[in-house]
Design a protein around this motif. Sequence first.
Motif, PDB file in Angstrom:
ATOM      1  N   GLY A 103       0.835  -1.277   0.041  1.00 54.74           N
ATOM      2  CA  GLY A 103       0.077   0.108  -0.250  1.00 54.74           C
ATOM      3  C   GLY A 103       1.095   1.214   0.058  1.00 54.74           C
ATOM      4  O   GLY A 103       0.556   2.258  -0.686  1.00 54.74           O
ATOM      5  N   LEU A 104       1.922   1.189   0.812  1.00 57.41           N
ATOM      6  CA  LEU A 104       2.924   2.197   0.857  1.00 57.41           C
ATOM      7  C   LEU A 104       3.583   2.592  -0.574  1.00 57.41           C
ATOM      8  O   LEU A 104       3.793   3.627  -0.983  1.00 57.41           O
ATOM      9  N   LYS A 105       3.923   1.387  -1.252  1.00 58.87           N
ATOM     10  CA  LYS A 105       4.310   1.700  -2.746  1.00 58.87           C
ATOM     11  C   LYS A 105       3.428   2.065  -3.519  1.00 58.87           C
ATOM     12  O   LYS A 105       3.914   2.871  -4.395  1.00 58.87           O
ATOM     13  N   ILE A 106       2.027   1.793  -3.418  1.00 58.13           N
ATOM     14  CA  ILE A 106       1.198   2.497  -4.298  1.00 58.13           C
ATOM     15  C   ILE A 106       0.868   3.789  -3.937  1.00 58.13           C
ATOM     16  O   ILE A 106       0.743   4.491  -5.013  1.00 58.13           O
ATOM     17  N   ASN A 107       0.962   4.294  -3.015  1.00 57.76           N
ATOM     18  CA  ASN A 107       0.772   5.628  -2.615  1.00 57.76           C
ATOM     19  C   ASN A 107       2.152   6.313  -3.301  1.00 57.76           C
ATOM     20  O   ASN A 107       1.748   7.733  -3.775  1.00 57.76           O
ATOM     21  N   ALA A 108       3.342   5.696  -3.131  1.00 55.47           N
ATOM     22  CA  ALA A 108       4.432   6.549  -3.785  1.00 55.47           C
ATOM     23  C   ALA A 108       4.418   6.416  -5.267  1.00 55.47           C
ATOM     24  O   ALA A 108       4.984   7.168  -5.981  1.00 55.47           O
ATOM     25  N   SER A 109       3.917   5.308  -5.683  1.00 53.98           N
ATOM     26  CA  SER A 109       3.838   5.129  -7.453  1.00 53.98           C
ATOM     27  C   SER A 109       2.634   4.636  -7.659  1.00 53.98           C
ATOM     28  O   SER A 109       2.153   3.475  -7.845  1.00 53.98           O
ATOM     29  N   PRO A 110       1.527   5.506  -7.845  1.00 52.69           N
ATOM     30  CA  PRO A 110      -0.007   5.000  -8.033  1.00 52.69           C
ATOM     31  C   PRO A 110      -0.211   4.105  -9.418  1.00 52.69           C
ATOM     32  O   PRO A 110      -1.135   3.487  -9.239  1.00 52.69           O
ATOM     33  N   MET A 111       0.896   4.411 -10.445  1.00 55.07           N
ATOM     34  CA  MET A 111       0.710   3.326 -11.332  1.00 55.07           C
ATOM     35  C   MET A 111       0.909   2.039 -11.071  1.00 55.07           C
ATOM     36  O   MET A 111       0.423   1.014 -11.816  1.00 55.07           O
ATOM     37  N   SER A 112       1.567   1.568 -10.015  1.00 54.34           N
ATOM     38  CA  SER A 112       2.005   0.366  -9.398  1.00 54.34           C
ATOM     39  C   SER A 112       0.686  -0.332  -9.224  1.00 54.34           C
ATOM     40  O   SER A 112       0.568  -1.432  -8.912  1.00 54.34           O
ATOM     41  N   ALA A 113      -0.622   0.163  -8.852  1.00 52.67           N
ATOM     42  CA  ALA A 113      -1.765  -0.199  -8.290  1.00 52.67           C
ATOM     43  C   ALA A 113      -2.252  -1.236  -9.112  1.00 52.67           C
ATOM     44  O   ALA A 113      -3.076  -2.268  -9.052  1.00 52.67           O
ATOM     45  N   ILE A 114      -1.955  -1.075 -10.424  1.00 54.66           N
ATOM     46  CA  ILE A 114      -2.611  -2.001 -11.521  1.00 54.66           C
ATOM     47  C   ILE A 114      -2.287  -3.505 -11.069  1.00 54.66           C
ATOM     48  O   ILE A 114      -2.859  -4.552 -11.199  1.00 54.66           O
ATOM     49  N   THR A 115      -0.816  -3.556 -10.715  1.00 53.60           N
ATOM     50  CA  THR A 115      -0.522  -4.891 -10.370  1.00 53.60           C
ATOM     51  C   THR A 115      -0.481  -5.137  -8.823  1.00 53.60           C
ATOM     52  O   THR A 115      -0.876  -6.332  -8.405  1.00 53.60           O
ATOM     53  N   LEU A 116      -0.084  -4.201  -8.116  1.00 49.08           N
ATOM     54  CA  LEU A 116       0.053  -4.216  -6.594  1.00 49.08           C
ATOM     55  C   LEU A 116      -1.131  -4.501  -6.046  1.00 49.08           C
ATOM     56  O   LEU A 116      -1.172  -5.144  -4.802  1.00 49.08           O
TER      57      LEU A 116
END
Length: 236
Positions: A103-116
């Motif tokens: 979740g922290l990684k998604i907040n830092a890199s919103p595009m990663s939400a697609i996979t994360l």
Amino acid sequence: MRCLFAALPAVLCFAQDTDLPAQLARLQRLPTEQVRSIQARLAMDPAPADKKAYQELHLAYVLASRTSKEDPKGSKELVERTLKTFETSRDPESQALLGALMGLKINASPMSAITLAPKAMGMFNEAQAKAPASPRVALLRAIHLMHTPAFAGGGVKVALPLMEAAVTLAEKEAAPTDPWAPAWGRIESLGWLAYAQVEADQLGAARKTADRALALDPGNGFVTRMVLPKLQEKAQ
């Protein structure tokens, strides 16, 4: 050893509490510089690696979440390094922390939400299925969902029942017999429940919940710096 001077600054209590597992149990309530000191102590502690693994993961989560705004690059690197190191962990408590780190990684890199995002929810769902009585699993899942957009199945209304459940589970949980086992969650779940209640405009309930947290931990940093100012602002 429990600090008897709860109203004094945390640094004074820290000096009196030299038992490392006891400090780890209240990690989220300590100032960041003390968390870093505990991280160094844990690295040097002679306990077996499997005993320390969860605590190392928890320390990384606390530090990454606290430094995400002041040092976004360092926080992101810590998250990525920790996810890589602990990616094979399958005990439920660790899985919940891995989901929170995603979740922290998604907040830092919103595009990663697609996979994360699906991967994080998979971690939370598996952790909750394995450890339905864990207040930490329920709380970390609730925090993640509160910061997930409503169109993706999140939001404060979705998170509130989970935070209430985390409070109930924490109150029922017995102290672990293993000093290295996860032992935090009671005060943290009250603090986050109060925060979510403010977000949901349940101001009276938030005030009562905040008071419950402060009765257990006077001067709690999360409640005094994050919950009460937001509560006062909304009450005006």
